[in-house]
Motif scaffolding. Structure first.
Motif, PDB file in Angstrom:
ATOM      1  N   UNK A   1     -53.977 -56.596 -27.989  1.00  0.00           N
ATOM      2  CA  UNK A   1     -54.222 -56.523 -26.554  1.00  0.00           C
ATOM      3  C   UNK A   1     -53.053 -55.844 -25.851  1.00  0.00           C
ATOM      4  N   UNK A   2     -51.844 -56.255 -26.206  1.00  0.00           N
ATOM      5  CA  UNK A   2     -50.654 -55.731 -25.545  1.00  0.00           C
ATOM      6  C   UNK A   2     -50.495 -54.232 -25.786  1.00  0.00           C
ATOM      7  N   UNK A   3     -50.686 -53.806 -27.048  1.00  0.00           N
ATOM      8  CA  UNK A   3     -50.517 -52.390 -27.351  1.00  0.00           C
ATOM      9  C   UNK A   3     -51.597 -51.541 -26.689  1.00  0.00           C
ATOM     10  N   UNK A   4     -52.827 -52.087 -26.597  1.00  0.00           N
ATOM     11  CA  UNK A   4     -53.901 -51.340 -25.950  1.00  0.00           C
ATOM     12  C   UNK A   4     -53.557 -51.070 -24.490  1.00  0.00           C
ATOM     13  N   UNK A   5     -53.033 -52.072 -23.788  1.00  0.00           N
ATOM     14  CA  UNK A   5     -52.647 -51.867 -22.392  1.00  0.00           C
ATOM     15  C   UNK A   5     -51.441 -50.939 -22.290  1.00  0.00           C
ATOM     16  N   UNK A   6     -50.539 -51.021 -23.253  1.00  0.00           N
ATOM     17  CA  UNK A   6     -49.404 -50.104 -23.246  1.00  0.00           C
ATOM     18  C   UNK A   6     -49.883 -48.672 -23.446  1.00  0.00           C
ATOM     19  N   UNK A   7     -50.913 -48.513 -24.269  1.00  0.00           N
ATOM     20  CA  UNK A   7     -51.509 -47.191 -24.470  1.00  0.00           C
ATOM     21  C   UNK A   7     -52.105 -46.664 -23.159  1.00  0.00           C
ATOM     22  N   UNK A   8     -52.786 -47.522 -22.399  1.00  0.00           N
ATOM     23  CA  UNK A   8     -53.342 -47.098 -21.113  1.00  0.00           C
ATOM     24  C   UNK A   8     -52.233 -46.851 -20.084  1.00  0.00           C
ATOM     25  N   UNK A   9     -51.146 -47.603 -20.194  1.00  0.00           N
ATOM     26  CA  UNK A   9     -49.984 -47.354 -19.339  1.00  0.00           C
ATOM     27  C   UNK A   9     -49.449 -45.944 -19.575  1.00  0.00           C
ATOM     28  N   UNK A  10     -49.306 -45.568 -20.843  1.00  0.00           N
ATOM     29  CA  UNK A  10     -48.843 -44.216 -21.165  1.00  0.00           C
ATOM     30  C   UNK A  10     -49.876 -43.176 -20.748  1.00  0.00           C
ATOM     31  N   UNK A  11     -51.169 -43.507 -20.878  1.00  0.00           N
ATOM     32  CA  UNK A  11     -52.219 -42.571 -20.478  1.00  0.00           C
ATOM     33  C   UNK A  11     -52.159 -42.303 -18.976  1.00  0.00           C
ATOM     34  N   UNK A  12     -51.804 -43.309 -18.181  1.00  0.00           N
ATOM     35  CA  UNK A  12     -51.673 -43.119 -16.731  1.00  0.00           C
ATOM     36  C   UNK A  12     -50.575 -42.114 -16.421  1.00  0.00           C
ATOM     37  N   UNK A  13     -49.468 -42.209 -17.149  1.00  0.00           N
ATOM     38  CA  UNK A  13     -48.365 -41.268 -16.945  1.00  0.00           C
ATOM     39  C   UNK A  13     -48.759 -39.866 -17.408  1.00  0.00           C
ATOM     40  N   UNK A  14     -49.503 -39.804 -18.510  1.00  0.00           N
ATOM     41  CA  UNK A  14     -49.939 -38.495 -19.017  1.00  0.00           C
ATOM     42  C   UNK A  14     -50.876 -37.808 -18.021  1.00  0.00           C
ATOM     43  N   UNK A  15     -51.776 -38.579 -17.421  1.00  0.00           N
ATOM     44  CA  UNK A  15     -52.686 -38.023 -16.424  1.00  0.00           C
ATOM     45  C   UNK A  15     -51.910 -37.506 -15.225  1.00  0.00           C
ATOM     46  N   UNK A  16     -50.895 -38.252 -14.811  1.00  0.00           N
ATOM     47  CA  UNK A  16     -50.072 -37.811 -13.685  1.00  0.00           C
ATOM     48  C   UNK A  16     -49.428 -36.462 -13.980  1.00  0.00           C
ATOM     49  N   UNK A  17     -48.877 -36.307 -15.182  1.00  0.00           N
ATOM     50  CA  UNK A  17     -48.223 -35.053 -15.531  1.00  0.00           C
ATOM     51  C   UNK A  17     -49.240 -33.924 -15.690  1.00  0.00           C
ATOM     52  N   UNK A  18     -50.413 -34.232 -16.231  1.00  0.00           N
ATOM     53  CA  UNK A  18     -51.433 -33.204 -16.443  1.00  0.00           C
ATOM     54  C   UNK A  18     -51.967 -32.678 -15.113  1.00  0.00           C
ATOM     55  N   UNK A  19     -52.260 -33.585 -14.186  1.00  0.00           N
ATOM     56  CA  UNK A  19     -52.823 -33.175 -12.901  1.00  0.00           C
ATOM     57  C   UNK A  19     -51.814 -32.429 -12.036  1.00  0.00           C
ATOM     58  N   UNK A  20     -50.524 -32.585 -12.311  1.00  0.00           N
ATOM     59  CA  UNK A  20     -49.494 -31.852 -11.572  1.00  0.00           C
ATOM     60  C   UNK A  20     -48.902 -30.733 -12.423  1.00  0.00           C
ATOM     61  N   UNK A  21     -49.596 -30.367 -13.509  1.00  0.00           N
ATOM     62  CA  UNK A  21     -49.166 -29.262 -14.378  1.00  0.00           C
ATOM     63  C   UNK A  21     -47.771 -29.457 -14.961  1.00  0.00           C
ATOM     64  N   UNK A  22     -47.310 -30.690 -15.034  1.00  0.00           N
ATOM     65  CA  UNK A  22     -45.980 -31.004 -15.549  1.00  0.00           C
ATOM     66  C   UNK A  22     -44.894 -30.365 -14.695  1.00  0.00           C
ATOM     67  N   UNK A  23     -45.225 -30.020 -13.453  1.00  0.00           N
ATOM     68  CA  UNK A  23     -44.237 -29.418 -12.563  1.00  0.00           C
ATOM     69  C   UNK A  23     -43.328 -30.499 -11.990  1.00  0.00           C
ATOM     70  N   UNK A  24     -42.089 -30.142 -11.769  1.00  0.00           N
ATOM     71  CA  UNK A  24     -41.098 -31.073 -11.239  1.00  0.00           C
ATOM     72  C   UNK A  24     -41.081 -30.997  -9.713  1.00  0.00           C
ATOM     73  N   UNK A  25     -41.194 -32.152  -9.009  1.00  0.00           N
ATOM     74  CA  UNK A  25     -41.136 -32.119  -7.545  1.00  0.00           C
ATOM     75  C   UNK A  25     -39.757 -31.673  -7.065  1.00  0.00           C
ATOM     76  N   UNK A  26     -39.748 -30.827  -6.065  1.00  0.00           N
ATOM     77  CA  UNK A  26     -38.516 -30.386  -5.421  1.00  0.00           C
ATOM     78  C   UNK A  26     -38.458 -31.046  -4.050  1.00  0.00           C
ATOM     79  N   UNK A  27     -37.604 -32.069  -3.921  1.00  0.00           N
ATOM     80  CA  UNK A  27     -37.580 -32.844  -2.687  1.00  0.00           C
ATOM     81  C   UNK A  27     -37.002 -32.055  -1.512  1.00  0.00           C
ATOM     82  N   UNK A  28     -36.264 -30.977  -1.782  1.00  0.00           N
ATOM     83  CA  UNK A  28     -35.685 -30.194  -0.689  1.00  0.00           C
ATOM     84  C   UNK A  28     -36.723 -29.283  -0.049  1.00  0.00           C
TER      85      UNK A  28
END
Length: 455
Positions: free
Chosen positions: A387-414
């Protein structure tokens, strides 16, 4: 906000589908194991969050929101007085970061709660397999709270969390592909032995040749379009090394000693891993800030060259729907759904994925006294997945989706823009090397650890 309402209505359907443990099934829902239905509903939450994130970065979304009288306001605060919100935050990459932050927190919370759950008799198993409406409320609450996070350094810090998490998720993707390839090869070889062997073996041969042909074609295109005679040295190294490593694992997979120790190994698995490695290589090269080494697909088609030093995205604008982003989403969807229904007989992969050999997902539904069918509780003696590893896998998937939808581009706060970055390149390349190493380990482990049973 409309997307959140849609999310709410869809999740209410999920809560209707599964109200308590064991999971109640609607009449139209096929009988299934409790463990499978639970994983599917949690994956449904993840896919729903992904859908909302995509809606928030669609072209013209901000313009449409600004047409609502009194809805949008300027400034840097997220919600303001008089029910006004900052539309720069709820659309674009900021919304993706906050939505994925909420999903990551949600799944990480459950990953911690479910540590060392051994069977469905554990009281925490009831939380895992039921209370869907309340879990949905928790997710919505975290999401709303995420939009109150001030800009500050949030995007910079969360970018690096996304880099590390995506690195780990790419490895998990490759493990799932290894598992899928092993299962595919095992089923088709068994069908060949039991039925029309020529057709099944011909199918194996066709797909193996197809995978290698696509990978070889990709290598040729990489050398033509992603390298230059006097520059792009990193790309030349990446392409050459991954080509050599792919040839090595392919040769190892058909060595007589490896075949004797692991009869299920073969070229079908190696060809699929090779093709995936070439995809990761291409994905890495598309994040190179050097525009001369990273031509857009449009420029390749139209023969238009550009000398811009680095691809950037204007404030609030995220364009993930290029080929790399679309392929990444397709692979993500496949791996997420496969992880929800998988029941592998491959011991090596099960150890890597923290799962056990299951009995499949086709259990016969039980009918309760109320006449409703219930999912079969197939985990009374022991859980079929961590159970724990499955949720950890979805935790990592959430981060992967974030990077994919933003093209892995780095935000420039300036400048409040998005820029390509070399860390994303190295993360993807290193993950491809580690993934190939893991696949090689599944081949040679039975030869090295002779005292263990890998049958």
């Amino acid at each position: 906000m409309g997307a959140c309402m849609a999310l709410c209505s869809l999740a209410s359907c999920a809560s209707c589908l599964c109200g308590s443990a064991p999971c109640l099934l609607c009449g139209c829902c096929p009988s299934s194991n409790n463990s499978t239905v639970t994983r599917l509903v949690f994956s449904f939450f993840l896919l729903l969050g992904t859908f909302v994130s995509i809606i928030m970065i669609l072209p013209g979304m901000e313009t449409q929101l600004r047409k609502i009288p009194g809805f949008c306001q300027g400034g840097t605060t997220i919600p303001g007085i008089e029910n006004q919100v900052n539309c720069d935050v709820i659309v674009g990459y900021k919304s993706v970061y906050r939505m994925c932050f909420a999903m990551a927190c949600f799944f990480f919370l459950f990953s911690v709660i479910m540590i060392r759950v051994r069977s469905s008799k554990d009281p925490r198993a009831a939380i895992q397999n039921g209370f869907w409406f309340f879990k949905f409320l928790i997710l919505v609450g975290i999401t709303v709270g995420a939009f109150f996070i001030p800009d500050g350094t949030f995007h910079d810090v969360w970018f690096y969390f996304g880099i590390v998490g995506s690195f780990m998720f790419i490895i998990i993707q490759l493990i799932l592909l290894i598992d899928f390839a092993h299962s595919w090869n095992e089923v088709w070889v068994r069908n060949a032995e039991e039925g029309n062997s020529k057709c099944w073996f011909a199918g194996l041969l066709i797909f193996t040749v197809l995978h290698y042909a696509l990978a070889f074609a990709a290598v040729v295109l990489f050398y033509v379009y992603y390298t230059k005679p006097d520059e792009c040295a990193e790309h030349k190294v990446f392409i050459s090394l991954n080509l050599i490593f792919s040839v090595v694992v392919s040769v190892v997979s058909i060595l007589p000693k490896v075949q004797d120790a692991s009869p299920q190994s073969g070229l079908l698995q190696s060809s699929l891993i090779t093709l995936y490695t070439m995809y990761v290589t291409w994905s890495a090269m598309t994040n190179n800030p050097n525009r001369n080494c990273n031509p857009s697909l449009l420029s390749l088609v139209s023969n238009v060259s550009t000398s811009e030093p680095s691809p950037t995205i204007a404030p609030g604008q995220v364009q993930w729907w290029d080929a790399q982003g679309i392929v990444g989403l397709v692979i993500f969807l496949f791996c997420t759904l496969y992880a929800s229904i998988r029941s592998s007989s491959n011991t090596q992969v099960n150890k890597l994925m923290q799962t056990e050999e299951g009995s499949g997902s086709g259990g016969s539904g039980e009918v309760g006294e109320d006449g409703l069918r219930r999912a079969v509780d197939n985990e009374e003696e022991g859980v079929t997945y961590s159970y724990s590893f499955f949720h950890f896998h979805l935790f990592l998937a959430s981060l992967y989706i974030m990077m994919t939808l933003t093209n892995w581009y780095k935000p420039d706060t300036t400048t409040q823009a998005m820029q390509s970055s070399m860390p994303a390149v190295w993360v993807k390349i290193c993950s491809s090397w580690l993934g190939l190493g893991l696949y090689l380990w599944t081949l040679v482990a039975p030869l090295i650890l002779t005292n263990r049973d890998f049958s």
